[in-house]
Design a protein around this motif. Structure first.
Motif, PDB file in Angstrom:
ATOM      1  N   MET A 123       0.832  -1.216   0.000  1.00  0.00           N
ATOM      2  CA  MET A 123       0.000   0.000   0.000  1.00  0.00           C
ATOM      3  C   MET A 123       0.864   1.263   0.000  1.00  0.00           C
ATOM      4  SD  MET A 123      -3.072  -1.044   2.623  1.00  0.00           S
ATOM      5  CE  MET A 123      -3.722   0.625   2.622  1.00  0.00           C
ATOM      6  N   ASN A 124       1.911   1.279   0.813  1.00  0.00           N
ATOM      7  CA  ASN A 124       2.772   2.465   0.888  1.00  0.00           C
ATOM      8  C   ASN A 124       3.600   2.628  -0.383  1.00  0.00           C
ATOM      9  OD1 ASN A 124       2.902   3.870   3.793  1.00  0.00           O
ATOM     10  ND2 ASN A 124       2.415   1.691   4.059  1.00  0.00           N
ATOM     11  N   LEU A 125       4.005   1.518  -0.983  1.00  0.00           N
ATOM     12  CA  LEU A 125       4.722   1.611  -2.249  1.00  0.00           C
ATOM     13  C   LEU A 125       3.805   2.160  -3.352  1.00  0.00           C
ATOM     14  CD1 LEU A 125       6.783  -1.734  -2.218  1.00  0.00           C
ATOM     15  CD2 LEU A 125       7.685   0.595  -1.990  1.00  0.00           C
ATOM     16  N   ASP A 126       2.540   1.757  -3.295  1.00  0.00           N
ATOM     17  CA  ASP A 126       1.574   2.234  -4.294  1.00  0.00           C
ATOM     18  C   ASP A 126       1.308   3.731  -4.137  1.00  0.00           C
ATOM     19  OD1 ASP A 126      -0.384   1.565  -6.425  1.00  0.00           O
ATOM     20  OD2 ASP A 126      -1.814   2.241  -4.895  1.00  0.00           O
ATOM     21  N   ILE A 127       1.276   4.196  -2.877  1.00  0.00           N
ATOM     22  CA  ILE A 127       1.091   5.630  -2.627  1.00  0.00           C
ATOM     23  C   ILE A 127       2.237   6.431  -3.236  1.00  0.00           C
ATOM     24  CG2 ILE A 127       1.082   7.400  -0.812  1.00  0.00           C
ATOM     25  CD1 ILE A 127      -0.471   5.397   0.927  1.00  0.00           C
ATOM     26  N   ASN A 128       3.467   5.955  -3.056  1.00  0.00           N
ATOM     27  CA  ASN A 128       4.623   6.662  -3.613  1.00  0.00           C
ATOM     28  C   ASN A 128       4.638   6.648  -5.133  1.00  0.00           C
ATOM     29  OD1 ASN A 128       5.718   7.628  -1.300  1.00  0.00           O
ATOM     30  ND2 ASN A 128       7.431   6.176  -1.196  1.00  0.00           N
ATOM     31  N   LYS A 129       4.029   5.610  -5.715  1.00  0.00           N
ATOM     32  CA  LYS A 129       3.946   5.583  -7.170  1.00  0.00           C
ATOM     33  C   LYS A 129       3.019   6.680  -7.678  1.00  0.00           C
ATOM     34  CE  LYS A 129       4.935   0.684  -7.956  1.00  0.00           C
ATOM     35  NZ  LYS A 129       4.374  -0.618  -8.430  1.00  0.00           N
ATOM     36  N   ARG A 130       1.899   6.881  -6.925  1.00  0.00           N
ATOM     37  CA  ARG A 130       0.934   7.887  -7.348  1.00  0.00           C
ATOM     38  C   ARG A 130       1.404   9.296  -6.981  1.00  0.00           C
ATOM     39  NH1 ARG A 130      -3.285   7.189  -4.420  1.00  0.00           N
ATOM     40  NH2 ARG A 130      -2.867   5.226  -3.354  1.00  0.00           N
ATOM     41  N   THR A 134       5.781  10.740  -0.977  1.00  0.00           N
ATOM     42  CA  THR A 134       4.797  10.923   0.101  1.00  0.00           C
ATOM     43  C   THR A 134       5.226  10.141   1.341  1.00  0.00           C
ATOM     44  OG1 THR A 134       3.028  11.192  -1.524  1.00  0.00           O
ATOM     45  CG2 THR A 134       2.374  10.686   0.734  1.00  0.00           C
ATOM     46  N   ILE A 135       5.697   8.921   1.122  1.00  0.00           N
ATOM     47  CA  ILE A 135       6.220   8.091   2.208  1.00  0.00           C
ATOM     48  C   ILE A 135       7.741   8.142   2.108  1.00  0.00           C
ATOM     49  CG2 ILE A 135       6.175   5.837   3.316  1.00  0.00           C
ATOM     50  CD1 ILE A 135       3.447   7.209   3.143  1.00  0.00           C
ATOM     51  N   SER A 136       8.374   8.464   3.213  1.00  0.00           N
ATOM     52  CA  SER A 136       9.832   8.613   3.203  1.00  0.00           C
ATOM     53  C   SER A 136      10.508   7.265   2.949  1.00  0.00           C
ATOM     54  CB  SER A 136      10.321   9.206   4.519  1.00  0.00           C
ATOM     55  OG  SER A 136      10.102   8.282   5.575  1.00  0.00           O
ATOM     56  N   LYS A 137      11.769   7.364   2.450  1.00  0.00           N
ATOM     57  CA  LYS A 137      12.543   6.150   2.205  1.00  0.00           C
ATOM     58  C   LYS A 137      12.783   5.370   3.497  1.00  0.00           C
ATOM     59  CE  LYS A 137      14.973   7.815  -1.898  1.00  0.00           C
ATOM     60  NZ  LYS A 137      16.302   8.084  -2.508  1.00  0.00           N
ATOM     61  N   LEU A 138      12.939   6.093   4.595  1.00  0.00           N
ATOM     62  CA  LEU A 138      13.166   5.420   5.881  1.00  0.00           C
ATOM     63  C   LEU A 138      11.944   4.596   6.295  1.00  0.00           C
ATOM     64  CD1 LEU A 138      14.990   4.989   8.312  1.00  0.00           C
ATOM     65  CD2 LEU A 138      14.011   7.064   9.343  1.00  0.00           C
ATOM     66  N   ASP A 139      10.746   5.164   6.067  1.00  0.00           N
ATOM     67  CA  ASP A 139       9.526   4.423   6.410  1.00  0.00           C
ATOM     68  C   ASP A 139       9.363   3.190   5.512  1.00  0.00           C
ATOM     69  OD1 ASP A 139       8.837   6.097   8.457  1.00  0.00           O
ATOM     70  OD2 ASP A 139       7.584   7.397   7.196  1.00  0.00           O
ATOM     71  N   ILE A 140       9.703   3.367   4.219  1.00  0.00           N
ATOM     72  CA  ILE A 140       9.622   2.214   3.304  1.00  0.00           C
ATOM     73  C   ILE A 140      10.613   1.131   3.748  1.00  0.00           C
ATOM     74  CG2 ILE A 140      10.050   1.435   0.955  1.00  0.00           C
ATOM     75  CD1 ILE A 140       7.445   2.930   1.240  1.00  0.00           C
ATOM     76  N   LEU A 145      11.628  -4.154   6.157  1.00  0.00           N
ATOM     77  CA  LEU A 145      12.259  -4.962   7.196  1.00  0.00           C
ATOM     78  C   LEU A 145      11.213  -5.711   8.026  1.00  0.00           C
ATOM     79  CD1 LEU A 145      14.840  -5.785   8.674  1.00  0.00           C
ATOM     80  CD2 LEU A 145      14.586  -3.740  10.114  1.00  0.00           C
ATOM     81  N   ASN A 146      10.089  -5.066   8.301  1.00  0.00           N
ATOM     82  CA  ASN A 146       9.023  -5.706   9.079  1.00  0.00           C
ATOM     83  C   ASN A 146       8.416  -6.889   8.323  1.00  0.00           C
ATOM     84  OD1 ASN A 146       7.300  -5.813  11.407  1.00  0.00           O
ATOM     85  ND2 ASN A 146       5.649  -4.982  10.115  1.00  0.00           N
ATOM     86  N   ALA A 147       8.288  -6.768   6.992  1.00  0.00           N
ATOM     87  CA  ALA A 147       7.755  -7.868   6.175  1.00  0.00           C
ATOM     88  C   ALA A 147       8.730  -9.046   6.150  1.00  0.00           C
ATOM     89  CB  ALA A 147       7.483  -7.370   4.754  1.00  0.00           C
TER      90      ALA A 147
END
Length: 310
Positions: A123-130, A134-140, A145-147
């Protein structure tokens, strides 16, 4: 007179020499095993009957005997549990281990957590595509890492599940160690312990004997051992000293099982051999004497060839 004395001295020396030669021949004859040969067999006298299957069963671990079932003289079957230690604590531990070994909740939870982690990452990767950045590289990076962590949690849960199964197997093995199992069909000849007694590791509990097969052992002259080999058939007859019984006419079939690899000088340069003989009617008892006929004509034996010594 001197001539007569000289003749008497010569005669005495001749008599002494003859006695010495006869004595040496007699000693040599006494040293040899009592065997007789024919073209088709070798007869060996003074054979001793011994048991093959005779074991003393003991405890594999310390504890208290919960039961010792058979008494002396009773028959038991191969695989029969004939004695056991108390195992209440082990049975309780087994019940706990069994619950753990069948519980896969941790695996299923880890799989659900992994699915959630990957959905959140996508979901967060899709947000950054659009909308880029929007989502920082650190959050990604944190979501990735959590996955990946959720994948490892599944592996950890599966490993613990397998370890629980192994623990159950270990407890089962410990419970089996509390049992004393008959290794063959036989008869209990001695009972060393009774129900309720405390035993240590290795303590004797029962003696078990099988008479279905026996060993017939003796010594054979070296020159005769070239005429047969392991597997050569034999016939055995009892030879009970001092009596003559009808059973001594009965013949028992067997085969050579063992030829010693070492010469026995004390038995007149002979070799120890023994045959295994079926004893289904229990006629052949340990300690009896017997005569064994080695049937060389029924064996693919290698006969020794005489060579000249130069």
């Amino acid at each position: 007179m001197n001539l007569t004395l000289k003749n008497m001295l010569i005669s005495s020396m001749l008599i002494f020499a003859v006695c010495l030669v006869v004595g040496e021949d007699r000693i040599s004859a006494d040293e040899k095993p009592e065997t007789s040969n024919s073209e088709s067999s070798i007869t060996v006298n003074n054979c001793r009957i011994k048991l093959i299957d005779r074991v003393i069963l003991g405890s594999d671990r310390p504890g208290v005997l919960e039961y010792v079932e058979p008494n002396e003289g009773e028959l038991v079957k191969k695989g029969q549990v004939i004695a056991a230690l108390k195992s209440d604590a082990l049975q309780a531990a087994k019940a706990t281990a069994k619950k753990k070994a069948t519980n896969d909740i941790e695996i299923r939870y880890s799989q659900k957590a992994r699915d959630t982690a990957y959905v959140e990452l996508e979901m967060n990767l899709d947000i950054n595509k659009r909308v880029p950045n929007t989502i920082s590289k650190l959050d990604i990076k944190r979501l990735t890492l959590n996955a990946e962590k959720s994948d490892l949690q599944i592996e950890q849960a599966e490993l613990e599940f397998e370890m629980n199964k192994l623990q159950l197997d270990e407890i089962d093995a410990q419970i089996e160690e509390t049992k004393i199992i008959a290794p063959f069909d036989g008869i209990v000849t001695k009972k060393f312990r009774s129900t309720g007694e405390v035993v240590r590791h290795g303590d004797e509990v029962l003696e078990l004997v099988s008479t279905k097969r026996v060993k017939v052992e003796s010594y054979v002259n070296i020159e005769d051992t070239w005429k047969f080999q392991v597997g050569t058939p034999v016939e055995v007859q009892l030879d009970i000293p001092g009596v003559r019984l009808p059973i001594e006419e009965k013949k028992y079939a067997g085969k050579i099982i063992f030829l010693d690899v070492e010469v026995e000088p004390i038995h007149g340069k002979s070799i120890r051999v023994w045959a295994e003989v079926e004893n289904m009617d229990n006629d052949l008892k340990a300690g009896y004497m017997a005569t064994m006929k080695i049937l060389t004509d029924k064996s693919d034996s290698k006969v020794a060839q005489k060579t000249e010594v130069k």
